[in-house]
Design an enzyme around this catalytic site. Structure first.
Site, PDB file in Angstrom:
ATOM      1  N   SER A 107       0.826  -1.195   0.000  1.00 48.21           N
ATOM      2  CA  SER A 107       0.000   0.000   0.000  1.00 48.21           C
ATOM      3  C   SER A 107       0.877   1.269   0.000  1.00 48.21           C
ATOM      4  CB  SER A 107      -0.949  -0.053   1.210  1.00 48.21           C
ATOM      5  OG  SER A 107      -1.971   0.889   1.115  1.00 48.21           O
ATOM      6  N   ASP A 225      -9.477  -6.396  -3.695  1.00 51.89           N
ATOM      7  CA  ASP A 225      -9.041  -5.165  -3.026  1.00 51.89           C
ATOM      8  C   ASP A 225     -10.036  -4.038  -3.312  1.00 51.89           C
ATOM      9  OD1 ASP A 225      -7.745  -3.018  -1.909  1.00 51.89           O
ATOM     10  OD2 ASP A 225      -5.805  -3.490  -2.784  1.00 51.89           O
ATOM     11  N   HIS A 253      -6.901  -6.510  -0.015  1.00 46.87           N
ATOM     12  CA  HIS A 253      -5.845  -5.541   0.268  1.00 46.87           C
ATOM     13  C   HIS A 253      -4.780  -6.129   1.192  1.00 46.87           C
ATOM     14  CE1 HIS A 253      -4.225  -1.509   0.089  1.00 46.87           C
ATOM     15  NE2 HIS A 253      -4.136  -1.457   1.403  1.00 46.87           N
TER      16      HIS A 253
END
Length: 276
Positions: A107, A225, A253
């Site tokens: 991320s 995600d 995610h």
């Protein structure tokens, strides 16, 4: 000599500048794997990967970002801007880097990997981007819930944690709740969360900046995600000079927690792979 037992890697936890860093010495003398987490996470989200690679004899380094995990939390918002956190990661990298360094980010952590690869092209051997999103310049949203005062965010923290669980995992059962707890994810103060989200300003990180990366890159994307659309990682794969995109159908995610065996296999294959 043939019968001599191999020495097991020694786990060493080092506190550097009040930042928690886990470093595991390995038997691959010139290789270091750096794991960088994203907003609200901690080095604990890499538990399965750290154990997997340290058992294989690799040296692994995983820092906690400022205000996350067990690192100190300065009471000033300036400590959580992209540039401040990037300098923290630079200090960690310069201390532990060896001849061949592989950067693994998740991320927001992907942005710091890109920054380091751009700054140290002669030292960064490969980069792995997990659900990192597209090659766009970072700019905080003016209409974000994270712009609310810290006291309001603190009151909303149970709702935010539930929202993160729903959006971060493909399923929301007891196993996922336990993984979230064990991963120490989304367990930061409202002040740190607000300052980190508001500090995501990095105008240099556009498509041109990413296109200049000459190192091989592996992109890993969890199909479910809800934070990062697959189109963003596809665009990243198009922009990068040498890139491979792998989609994990069962993941979201937090794919490294949901599908650790699959992620570990993909990462290990890429670590071993060398271009002709």
């Amino acid at each position: 000599a043939a019968k001599r037992r191999k020495r097991k890697p020694k786990r060493v936890v080092t506190v550097d500048c009040k930042k928690r860093i886990t470093s595991c010495k390995g038997t691959h003398g010139d290789v270091v794997l750096f794991f960088i987490h994203g907003v609200g996470g901690s080095l604990d989200i890499w538990k399965e990967q750290l154990e997997f690679f340290s058992k294989l004899g690799y040296e692994v380094v995983a820092p906690d970002l400022a205000g996350h995990g067990c690192s100190s939390a300065p009471p000033v918002a300036a400590a959580y801007t992209f540039y401040a956190l990037a300098e923290d990661m630079r200090a960690v990298f310069k201390r532990y880097a060896k001849k061949r360094n592989i950067l693994i980010g998740h991320s927001y952590g992907v942005s710091f990997c890109t920054f380091l690869a751009h700054e140290y092209p002669e030292l960064v051997h490969k980069v792995i981007m997990i659900n990192g999103g597209g090659p766009t310049a970072l700019e905080p949203s003016l209409c974000s819930i994270f712009n609310l005062p810290p006291c309001v965010l603190h009151c909303l923290s149970p709702c935010l944690a539930w929202s993160f669980l729903k959006a971060g995992f493909a399923r929301q059962g007891a196993k996922e709740k336990q993984l979230l707890k064990e991963g120490n994810a989304f367990n930061v103060s409202s002040f740190v969360l607000r300052a980190t989200m508001s500090g995501q300003y990095w105008p240099e990180g556009d498509e041109l900046y990413h296109a200049e990366l000459a190192v091989p890159v592996l992109l890993v994307h969890g199909m479910h995600d809800k934070f990062v659309p697959i189109e963003e990682d596809q665009r990243m794969a198009e922009i990068l000079l040498i890139a491979f995109l792998k989609v994990i159908d069962e993941g979201s995610h937090m794919v490294m927690l949901e599908c650790p065996d699959t992620v570990n296999t993909l990462l290990h294959e890429f670590v071993l792979w060398e271009p002709d």
